[in-house]
Design a protein around this motif. Structure first.
Motif, PDB file in Angstrom:
ATOM      1  N   SER A 106      58.053  22.229  37.035  1.00 38.79           N
ATOM      2  CA  SER A 106      58.427  21.532  36.027  1.00 38.79           C
ATOM      3  C   SER A 106      59.099  22.897  35.323  1.00 38.79           C
ATOM      4  N   GLU A 107      59.767  22.574  34.324  1.00 41.69           N
ATOM      5  CA  GLU A 107      60.845  23.121  33.328  1.00 41.69           C
ATOM      6  C   GLU A 107      59.409  23.865  32.101  1.00 41.69           C
ATOM      7  N   GLN A 110      58.200  26.648  34.386  1.00 41.48           N
ATOM      8  CA  GLN A 110      58.449  27.798  34.480  1.00 41.48           C
ATOM      9  C   GLN A 110      59.166  28.504  33.700  1.00 41.48           C
ATOM     10  N   HIS A 111      58.646  27.750  32.550  1.00 42.33           N
ATOM     11  CA  HIS A 111      58.698  28.869  30.801  1.00 42.33           C
ATOM     12  C   HIS A 111      56.839  29.556  31.356  1.00 42.33           C
ATOM     13  N   ASP A 235      63.928  14.137  35.949  1.00 42.99           N
ATOM     14  CA  ASP A 235      64.043  15.294  34.688  1.00 42.99           C
ATOM     15  C   ASP A 235      63.176  15.290  33.526  1.00 42.99           C
TER      16      ASP A 235
END
Length: 291
Positions: A106-107, A110-111, A235
């Protein structure tokens, strides 16, 4: 004063005191509060497990890279602590043998992953903060979450699906945490470096809270009918067809769906009492990351 076993400059105490506010905020995210009350949807639990898989894959890759680096080596306990292999077992349980084809990072995760890799490759002393934040939490409040998930999701008593929380090579969690803190305190670090580690630990908490918030938003989009059949890709911005977290096609729950049975059972007084007891135990254990 002679009876004290630590001093104000001990890294373990600096971390505990310096992340207390972050502890409190993490415990009060909606995702964690719902989890502790047994209000965790199976699809959401699966996504949380996916996030953990990517996080620990990155963390343990960087720990392996720095296993001989004196700024981290004393905290290298692969046999006792590493979680990646356990998470792979959980992935297989929830997604099947082709699990790699069904998951994506996921976003928010990922960070988190990117930061761990940066630290491991450029500032390995800060890797201490990420290891401390994750593993000490797993050995503490994480054990409460294991029991809540097992009951709420009706997972097997043989621990399938929650291998992440099973530390087979840690016979006494409390003693091991004491050893880990002693190793923290023995690291040869100056005051400035310790302050940076505390700062990084707070950053790690923020990454975790961002993942929690992301999961909470996704959870609000899950319907009861989609619990067992999976959802299309989403998303996080409202279009379910673009979800990076789901690979399964949208399906309707079959008659006799275990989720509906669980919902019906949850309405029974005895089950409600059990869930209430779980919440009470969780409060005493200070939730996910409380030491």
């Amino acid at each position: 004063m002679l009876g004290l076993s630590f001093c104000p400059t001990d890294l373990s105490e600096l971390l505990k005191d310096g992340t207390k506010e972050s502890h409190d905020r993490a415990e009060n995210t909606q995702f964690v509060k719902d989890f502790l009350k047994g209000r965790i949807k199976k699809e959401l639990f699966k996504l949380a497990t996916v996030a953990l898989y990517f996080t620990y894959s990155a963390l343990e890759e960087e720990m392996d890279r720095n296993k001989d680096n004196p700024v981290f080596a004393p905290l290298y306990f692969p046999l006792e602590l590493h979680r990646k292999e356990a998470l792979i077992k959980d992935m297989k349980y929830f997604y099947g043998e082709d699990w790699k084809e069904k998951i994506q990072c996921s976003e928010a995760t990922q960070h988190y992953v990117d930061r761990i890799h940066h630290v491991g490759q450029h500032e390995p002393e800060l890797l201490v903060a990420h290891a401390y934040t994750r593993y000490m939490g797993d050995l503490s409040g994480g054990q409460v979450l294991k029991k809540v998930a097992q009951r709420a999701l009706k997972l097997p008593s043989t621990d399938e699906g929650i291998q992440f929380y099973v530390f087979e090579n840690v016979s006494n969690a409390q003693q091991f945490k004491q050893l880990y803190r002693a190793r923290l305190n023995a690291l040869d670090l100056d005051k400035s470096c310790k302050e940076r580690i505390v700062e990084e630990a707070n950053r790690a908490f923020r990454f975790n809270m961002q993942v929690f918030d992301e999961l909470d938003k996704i959870g609000k989009s899950l319907t009861e009918e989609a619990q067992e059949g999976g959802l299309p890709v989403h998303d996080g911005r409202g279009d379910l067809r673009k979800c990076p977290y789901y690979a399964d096609k949208l399906g309707k729950a079959a008659p006799g769906c275990p989720y509906h049975a669980a919902v019906a059972m949850a309405k029974q007084p005895l089950v409600q009492l059990i869930l209430a007891a779980c919440v009470a135990v969780a409060a005493g254990a200070a939730a996910w990351y409380m030491m």
